[in-house]
Scaffold this motif. Sequence first.
Motif, PDB file in Angstrom:
ATOM      1  N   THR A  34       0.816  -1.221   0.000  1.00  0.00           N
ATOM      2  CA  THR A  34       0.000   0.000   0.000  1.00  0.00           C
ATOM      3  C   THR A  34       0.849   1.270   0.000  1.00  0.00           C
ATOM      4  O   THR A  34       0.336   2.354  -0.293  1.00  0.00           O
ATOM      5  CB  THR A  34      -0.948   0.021   1.210  1.00  0.00           C
ATOM      6  N   ASP A  35       2.141   1.150   0.306  1.00  0.00           N
ATOM      7  CA  ASP A  35       3.019   2.316   0.262  1.00  0.00           C
ATOM      8  C   ASP A  35       3.340   2.731  -1.173  1.00  0.00           C
ATOM      9  O   ASP A  35       3.580   3.905  -1.454  1.00  0.00           O
ATOM     10  CB  ASP A  35       4.344   2.029   0.979  1.00  0.00           C
ATOM     11  N   THR A  36       3.350   1.765  -2.067  1.00  0.00           N
ATOM     12  CA  THR A  36       3.816   2.038  -3.424  1.00  0.00           C
ATOM     13  C   THR A  36       2.729   1.941  -4.488  1.00  0.00           C
ATOM     14  O   THR A  36       2.876   2.518  -5.569  1.00  0.00           O
ATOM     15  CB  THR A  36       4.954   1.082  -3.807  1.00  0.00           C
ATOM     16  N   HIS A  37       1.653   1.214  -4.220  1.00  0.00           N
ATOM     17  CA  HIS A  37       0.616   1.025  -5.227  1.00  0.00           C
ATOM     18  C   HIS A  37      -0.735   1.463  -4.678  1.00  0.00           C
ATOM     19  O   HIS A  37      -1.230   0.902  -3.690  1.00  0.00           O
ATOM     20  CB  HIS A  37       0.587  -0.430  -5.691  1.00  0.00           C
ATOM     21  N   PHE A  38      -1.301   2.470  -5.326  1.00  0.00           N
ATOM     22  CA  PHE A  38      -2.537   3.097  -4.840  1.00  0.00           C
ATOM     23  C   PHE A  38      -3.138   3.915  -5.978  1.00  0.00           C
ATOM     24  O   PHE A  38      -2.468   4.203  -6.986  1.00  0.00           O
ATOM     25  CB  PHE A  38      -2.232   3.999  -3.636  1.00  0.00           C
ATOM     26  N   PRO A  39      -4.401   4.316  -5.873  1.00  0.00           N
ATOM     27  CA  PRO A  39      -5.021   5.113  -6.937  1.00  0.00           C
ATOM     28  C   PRO A  39      -4.343   6.474  -7.089  1.00  0.00           C
ATOM     29  O   PRO A  39      -3.986   7.119  -6.100  1.00  0.00           O
ATOM     30  CB  PRO A  39      -6.469   5.275  -6.448  1.00  0.00           C
ATOM     31  N   VAL A  40      -4.155   6.893  -8.344  1.00  0.00           N
ATOM     32  CA  VAL A  40      -3.584   8.202  -8.645  1.00  0.00           C
ATOM     33  C   VAL A  40      -4.402   8.832  -9.781  1.00  0.00           C
ATOM     34  O   VAL A  40      -5.302   8.211 -10.343  1.00  0.00           O
ATOM     35  CB  VAL A  40      -2.099   8.094  -9.072  1.00  0.00           C
ATOM     36  N   GLU A  41      -4.066  10.070 -10.115  1.00  0.00           N
ATOM     37  CA  GLU A  41      -4.714  10.718 -11.241  1.00  0.00           C
ATOM     38  C   GLU A  41      -4.294  10.054 -12.550  1.00  0.00           C
ATOM     39  O   GLU A  41      -3.177   9.547 -12.679  1.00  0.00           O
ATOM     40  CB  GLU A  41      -4.330  12.203 -11.281  1.00  0.00           C
ATOM     41  N   ALA A  42      -5.193  10.056 -13.517  1.00  0.00           N
ATOM     42  CA  ALA A  42      -4.889   9.468 -14.818  1.00  0.00           C
ATOM     43  C   ALA A  42      -3.757  10.231 -15.492  1.00  0.00           C
ATOM     44  O   ALA A  42      -3.577  11.433 -15.283  1.00  0.00           O
ATOM     45  CB  ALA A  42      -6.128   9.492 -15.707  1.00  0.00           C
ATOM     46  N   ASN A  43      -2.977   9.523 -16.303  1.00  0.00           N
ATOM     47  CA  ASN A  43      -1.890  10.113 -17.062  1.00  0.00           C
ATOM     48  C   ASN A  43      -2.193   9.908 -18.547  1.00  0.00           C
ATOM     49  O   ASN A  43      -2.357   8.786 -19.010  1.00  0.00           O
ATOM     50  CB  ASN A  43      -0.567   9.438 -16.700  1.00  0.00           C
ATOM     51  N   GLN A  44      -2.250  10.984 -19.279  1.00  0.00           N
ATOM     52  CA  GLN A  44      -2.696  10.939 -20.669  1.00  0.00           C
ATOM     53  C   GLN A  44      -1.905   9.959 -21.522  1.00  0.00           C
ATOM     54  O   GLN A  44      -2.447   9.341 -22.440  1.00  0.00           O
ATOM     55  CB  GLN A  44      -2.623  12.340 -21.286  1.00  0.00           C
ATOM     56  N   LYS A  45      -0.617   9.786 -21.228  1.00  0.00           N
ATOM     57  CA  LYS A  45       0.192   8.904 -22.076  1.00  0.00           C
ATOM     58  C   LYS A  45      -0.223   7.438 -21.943  1.00  0.00           C
ATOM     59  O   LYS A  45       0.149   6.611 -22.791  1.00  0.00           O
ATOM     60  CB  LYS A  45       1.674   9.065 -21.768  1.00  0.00           C
ATOM     61  N   PHE A  46      -1.015   7.120 -20.904  1.00  0.00           N
ATOM     62  CA  PHE A  46      -1.489   5.751 -20.722  1.00  0.00           C
ATOM     63  C   PHE A  46      -2.961   5.596 -21.082  1.00  0.00           C
ATOM     64  O   PHE A  46      -3.585   4.580 -20.742  1.00  0.00           O
ATOM     65  CB  PHE A  46      -1.256   5.300 -19.278  1.00  0.00           C
ATOM     66  N   ASN A  47      -3.523   6.580 -21.756  1.00  0.00           N
ATOM     67  CA  ASN A  47      -4.921   6.467 -22.184  1.00  0.00           C
ATOM     68  C   ASN A  47      -5.074   5.291 -23.138  1.00  0.00           C
ATOM     69  O   ASN A  47      -4.227   5.066 -24.011  1.00  0.00           O
ATOM     70  CB  ASN A  47      -5.384   7.741 -22.898  1.00  0.00           C
ATOM     71  N   GLY A  48      -6.172   4.552 -22.984  1.00  0.00           N
ATOM     72  CA  GLY A  48      -6.420   3.441 -23.880  1.00  0.00           C
ATOM     73  C   GLY A  48      -7.536   2.562 -23.375  1.00  0.00           C
ATOM     74  O   GLY A  48      -8.102   2.797 -22.292  1.00  0.00           O
ATOM     75  N   THR A  49      -7.848   1.549 -24.139  1.00  0.00           N
ATOM     76  CA  THR A  49      -8.911   0.612 -23.765  1.00  0.00           C
ATOM     77  C   THR A  49      -8.379  -0.496 -22.875  1.00  0.00           C
ATOM     78  O   THR A  49      -8.957  -0.819 -21.846  1.00  0.00           O
ATOM     79  CB  THR A  49      -9.537  -0.007 -25.023  1.00  0.00           C
ATOM     80  N   LEU A  50      -7.230  -1.069 -23.267  1.00  0.00           N
ATOM     81  CA  LEU A  50      -6.678  -2.206 -22.526  1.00  0.00           C
ATOM     82  C   LEU A  50      -5.159  -2.103 -22.481  1.00  0.00           C
ATOM     83  O   LEU A  50      -4.510  -1.838 -23.498  1.00  0.00           O
ATOM     84  CB  LEU A  50      -7.079  -3.526 -23.192  1.00  0.00           C
ATOM     85  N   ALA A  51      -4.591  -2.330 -21.296  1.00  0.00           N
ATOM     86  CA  ALA A  51      -3.142  -2.274 -21.110  1.00  0.00           C
ATOM     87  C   ALA A  51      -2.641  -3.596 -20.542  1.00  0.00           C
ATOM     88  O   ALA A  51      -3.301  -4.217 -19.712  1.00  0.00           O
ATOM     89  CB  ALA A  51      -2.770  -1.129 -20.168  1.00  0.00           C
ATOM     90  N   PHE A  52      -1.468  -4.006 -21.003  1.00  0.00           N
ATOM     91  CA  PHE A  52      -0.822  -5.210 -20.465  1.00  0.00           C
ATOM     92  C   PHE A  52       0.623  -4.883 -20.136  1.00  0.00           C
ATOM     93  O   PHE A  52       1.332  -4.261 -20.934  1.00  0.00           O
ATOM     94  CB  PHE A  52      -0.876  -6.367 -21.457  1.00  0.00           C
ATOM     95  N   LEU A  53       1.076  -5.318 -18.959  1.00  0.00           N
ATOM     96  CA  LEU A  53       2.443  -5.102 -18.511  1.00  0.00           C
ATOM     97  C   LEU A  53       3.074  -6.444 -18.177  1.00  0.00           C
ATOM     98  O   LEU A  53       2.611  -7.154 -17.290  1.00  0.00           O
ATOM     99  CB  LEU A  53       2.452  -4.191 -17.270  1.00  0.00           C
TER     100      LEU A  53
END
Length: 371
Positions: free
Chosen positions: A176-195
């Motif tokens: 919870t220290d490192t992964h949490f909700p943040v504001e959207a970032n335009q460069k990651f806009n899209g329908t589906l993302a895979f990492l």
Amino acid sequence: MKTDLKIAFFGSSIVSAYWNGAATYYRGIVKALHRMGHDVTFYEPDIYERQKHRDIEDPEWCKVVVYEKDENTLRKLLKEASEADVIIKASGVGAFDEFLEKEVTELKTDNNLIIFWDVDAPATLDRIEENKEDQFNQLIPKYDFVLTYGGGQPVIDAYERNGAKKCIPIYNALDTDTHFPVEANQKFNGTLAFLGNRLPDREKRVEEFFIKPAENLPEKRFLLGGSGWGDKPLPENIDYLGHVYTKDHNAFNCTPMAVLNISRDSMAKYGFSPATRVFEAAGAAACIITDYWKGIETFFEPDEEIIVVKSGEEVEKVLAELTPERAKEIGQAAYKKVLSRHTYEHRAELLESVIAEKLDIEPKAVENTKI
């Protein structure tokens, strides 16, 4: 009665996630152990240019010892580690793995615990069951515990069939220290993302669950993050981002309508092996679409907290019907579940309770650790 432990941990890397998916797992567990008052030293080799691609500096919550790829140096560190209460050899260190597997068992005394911590149990089990001459077959019974990153009962049964005194899954979780909700970032806009990094036992599934749906849905934007995909032929609507550093994971998870989890073949085979990124994405309140694997309902409720698909065609169908509003509902439900059941504090409490059974320590918190 002893209330704190000195722990020596030989692993791949805790300071760099570069070609090292276990980094966030190690960080979450070790940080939680530190908060409980335990003293951890993490030993990692200087290999694969990981030190040039660090995500973090040496943390305050553990001592990091980076060593050269040299057996004499490693012998000195093993002597230093022999003074610890708990000595852990993780799988997949990447240098002198077989040497460490054997030498750590030589450090066993009446007053310590030696643990083999398998962060890729399917691969290890396939290795020893396909080669009965592998030295690790004879070493397994010498460890006090085998801990695993996942695998559930199939992995427990397989390890105990191969001589483990006790095998206990310590599943990955949310930091919870490192992964949490943040504001959207335009460069990651899209329908589906895979990492995910390009690996031989994942690539075909990526083609099935991600690349083919992108080809068949040319009007939608797809995002691909991870190392190794640069020379992979991709449709024009897939934006390849390369390695995505940990600091950008939250925006990567929060911004697109949904994120995709694709298991490696070996993880899907054994089941009960949610990837670290599933919990990270849930911690960012992302709407997660995952390929099916046995035991998923142990962690998240299908259709309510996560969307489960069994083919690329099902991915296409989901994306055709999924609305931003519904995606947000699913993401919020996953976020609520992960905070209540699947943080690294939960995992560390379970680990401490396991150790307390063998060493004279008083567990500080062991409630709500079972899933």
